[in-house]
Design a protein around this motif. Structure first.
Motif, short mmCIF file in Angstrom:
data_model
loop_
_atom_site.label_atom_id
_atom_site.label_comp_id
_atom_site.label_asym_id
_atom_site.label_seq_id
_atom_site.Cartn_x
_atom_site.Cartn_y
_atom_site.Cartn_z
N VAL A 289 0.57 -1.00 -0.08
CA VAL A 289 0.19 0.02 -0.04
C VAL A 289 0.61 1.42 0.35
CG1 VAL A 289 -1.71 1.35 1.42
CG2 VAL A 289 -1.32 -1.43 1.39
N SER A 290 0.75 2.06 -1.07
CA SER A 290 1.35 3.32 -1.49
C SER A 290 0.30 4.64 -1.47
CB SER A 290 2.70 2.83 -1.71
OG SER A 290 2.03 2.75 -3.33
N TRP A 291 1.07 5.99 -1.67
CA TRP A 291 0.63 6.90 -2.13
C TRP A 291 0.08 6.38 -3.90
CZ3 TRP A 291 2.12 9.24 -7.05
CH2 TRP A 291 3.40 9.08 -7.86
N ARG A 292 0.41 5.29 -4.63
CA ARG A 292 0.44 4.63 -6.29
C ARG A 292 -1.33 3.87 -6.03
NH1 ARG A 292 5.42 2.98 -8.62
NH2 ARG A 292 5.68 2.15 -6.52
N GLY A 293 -1.50 3.71 -4.45
CA GLY A 293 -2.73 2.66 -4.34
C GLY A 293 -1.80 1.29 -3.96
N THR A 294 -3.24 0.00 -3.50
CA THR A 294 -2.58 -1.13 -3.60
C THR A 294 -2.44 -1.87 -4.69
OG1 THR A 294 -4.56 -1.17 -1.66
CG2 THR A 294 -3.43 -2.85 -1.87
#
Length: 264
Positions: free
Chosen positions: A190-195
């Motif tokens: 999970v990151s700022w780019r999504g999962t």
């Protein structure tokens, strides 16, 4: 004295009738009016000599109206019952079809959204016979168009499969022999780019038994690697006891679609 008593009773009866008539005005008034109009019509018909024909026409009209209403009600009821039966049949058929038409999916894969492309490699100790049956399994899955397995090394968040060999002898008296194993290894990020999800799977053959070097075993273990679980259907390549089948059933394909069509 008796006359006064009788007058009193008559007055009370009259008052009672007036009260009853007033309280039931909505019901009695229409009936009285209808009776009055019918009496007038019948009287006029009697004076003109047409009373019998007038009553006959009224009776036929009443019977015609009643017959038409019953027919319409019956037709409506019949249509409604048929529609409900068809709907019930369709729901049952759909539910049964959904239940039977898909091979179970590994629990850790069910919530993951996986890309269809996998990069595979062979372990150095996997003999040629093992590579050949796994290559046949790769072709079988690629032909579905739902996954794309290509030779190469995965990097980052790409899916990968490693084909390997192990040795495991069953204890004396065992009623079954383990010919291989395989399964998914899901990573969730999970990151700022999504999962993101990716699968670093393995599929292996038990080199202690020559029966392990078969297309049926290779297809079964690769199925586990891609996320398919054991099936109770003997038509499925995921049946836990080898049936010698290596052609994917429609239920196997449906399960692959459920896993990998989410990325489409």
């Amino acid at each position: 004295m008796l006359k006064n008593l009788m007058r009193g009773i008559k007055v009370l009866c009259l008052i009672g009738l007036l009260i009853f008539g007033w309280s039931h005005y909505d019901t009695l008034a229409p009936r009285a009016i209808a009776l009055y109009q019918t009496s007038r019509q019948n009287l006029a018909a009697a004076l003109s000599g047409d009373l019998s024909s007038h009553l006959l026409d009224a009776d036929e009209a009443s019977q015609s109206s009643t017959s038409s209403g019953a027919s319409a009600t019956k037709q409506s009821h019949s249509s409604s019952t048929t529609a409900n039966t068809d709907a019930s049949s369709q729901v049952t058929s759909s539910t049964t079809s959904t239940t039977r038409a898909m091979t179970p999916i590994e629990s850790i894969v069910q919530e993951a959204t996986l890309k269809k492309t996998y990069y595979y490699s062979f372990a150095s100790d996997l003999p040629k016979a093992g590579r050949q049956v796994f290559q046949a399994a790769i072709t079988a899955y690629n032909q579905t168009g739902l996954v794309h397995l290509v030779a190469g090394k995965a990097s980052g968040s790409q899916n990968s499969i490693t084909f390997s060999l192990y040795h495991k002898k069953m204890v004396a008296g065992s009623t079954s022999v383990e010919l291989g194993h395989g399964g998914p290894d899901i990573t969730k990020q999970v990151s700022w780019r999504g999962t993101q999800y990716w699968n670093n799977a393995t599929a292996s053959l038990n080199g202690s038994y020559t029966a392990a070097y078969s297309k049926a075993v290779a297809v079964h273990e690769l199925g586990h690697a891609l996320g398919l679980d054991h099936s109770s259907s003997t038509e499925s390549v995921m049946y836990p006891v080898s049936q010698g089948k290596w052609t994917l059933s429609s239920a196997d394909v449906a399960a692959l679609r459920a896993i990998y069509a989410k990325d489409a």
